[in-house]
Design an enzyme around this catalytic site. Structure first.
Site, PDB file in Angstrom:
ATOM      1  N   GLY A  48       0.795  -1.223   0.000  1.00  0.00           N
ATOM      2  CA  GLY A  48       0.000   0.000   0.000  1.00  0.00           C
ATOM      3  C   GLY A  48       0.825   1.269   0.000  1.00  0.00           C
ATOM      4  O   GLY A  48       0.269   2.363  -0.025  1.00  0.00           O
ATOM      5  N   HIS A  49       2.142   1.184   0.008  1.00  0.00           N
ATOM      6  CA  HIS A  49       3.007   2.378   0.136  1.00  0.00           C
ATOM      7  C   HIS A  49       4.156   2.301  -0.853  1.00  0.00           C
ATOM      8  O   HIS A  49       5.267   2.014  -0.456  1.00  0.00           O
ATOM      9  CB  HIS A  49       3.546   2.469   1.569  1.00  0.00           C
ATOM     10  CG  HIS A  49       4.079   3.823   1.931  1.00  0.00           C
ATOM     11  ND1 HIS A  49       5.362   4.216   1.670  1.00  0.00           N
ATOM     12  CD2 HIS A  49       3.484   4.875   2.531  1.00  0.00           C
ATOM     13  CE1 HIS A  49       5.560   5.443   2.112  1.00  0.00           C
ATOM     14  NE2 HIS A  49       4.425   5.865   2.647  1.00  0.00           N
ATOM     15  N   PHE A  50       4.054   2.558  -1.983  1.00  0.00           N
ATOM     16  CA  PHE A  50       2.894   2.816  -2.826  1.00  0.00           C
ATOM     17  C   PHE A  50       2.887   1.735  -3.903  1.00  0.00           C
ATOM     18  O   PHE A  50       3.962   1.401  -4.411  1.00  0.00           O
ATOM     19  CB  PHE A  50       2.992   4.197  -3.469  1.00  0.00           C
ATOM     20  CG  PHE A  50       3.116   5.311  -2.452  1.00  0.00           C
ATOM     21  CD1 PHE A  50       1.985   5.787  -1.809  1.00  0.00           C
ATOM     22  CD2 PHE A  50       4.347   5.842  -2.114  1.00  0.00           C
ATOM     23  CE1 PHE A  50       2.094   6.809  -0.866  1.00  0.00           C
ATOM     24  CE2 PHE A  50       4.458   6.854  -1.175  1.00  0.00           C
ATOM     25  CZ  PHE A  50       3.335   7.343  -0.556  1.00  0.00           C
ATOM     26  N   VAL A  55       7.955   2.642  -1.707  1.00  0.00           N
ATOM     27  CA  VAL A  55       8.875   3.448  -0.899  1.00  0.00           C
ATOM     28  C   VAL A  55       8.708   3.008   0.558  1.00  0.00           C
ATOM     29  O   VAL A  55       7.579   2.920   1.057  1.00  0.00           O
ATOM     30  CB  VAL A  55       8.554   4.959  -1.029  1.00  0.00           C
ATOM     31  CG1 VAL A  55       9.447   5.787  -0.113  1.00  0.00           C
ATOM     32  CG2 VAL A  55       8.687   5.424  -2.467  1.00  0.00           C
TER      33      VAL A  55
END
Length: 142
Positions: A48-50, A55
């Protein structure tokens, strides 16, 4: 003194997916430590990041530094078997992205101790380039 993952797990209580120190290369109990986090695409947070540009979250970089600081403190005879708690962060500066394939070099120096509380100056680098630097406040509990 160097530590592998088994020795690290004997000192701090963190476990997958939240154990963020893979090895410790240098350790002076109560004074300083140097360790590493191998950042792979398999890290849970990259989902989810990203999704399109993975990252490592800056707060997790700081958490990795805090875990290394806990290893340095809890290696002291008087703190063995205890838990180190995060007390705060000062002067945090993020300098570069940390992405899959990076090896995050973690360094912390304990600069002040007053009883079970203190401050560590910390820096994380990738290939010699600063990723994050900060001061970490901590307290050792029971």
């Amino acid at each position: 003194m160097a530590l592998g993952i088994k020795e690290i797990q004997e000192i701090i209580p963190h476990r997958y997916p939240f154990l963020l120190v893979d090895k410790v290369e240098e350790l002076e109990p109560g004074k300083r430590a140097v360790g590493y986090k191998n950042v792979t695409m398999n890290e849970y947070f990259f989902q989810g990041h990203f999704p399109e540009e993975p990252v490592m979250p800056g707060v997790l970089q700081i958490e990795a530094l805090a875990q290394l600081g806990a290893i340095a403190l809890l290696s002291m005879d008087e703190f063995k078997g205890k838990i180190a708690y995060f007390g705060g962060i000062n002067k945090a500066k993020f300098r570069r992205k940390v992405v899959p394939g990076d090896v995050l070099k973690l360094e912390i120096e304990i600069v002040k101790m007053k009883g079970p509380a203190g401050i560590g100056k910390a820096i994380a680098t990738v290939d010699g380039e600063k990723a994050v630097e900060c001061e970490i406040m901590f307290a050792v509990g029971k």
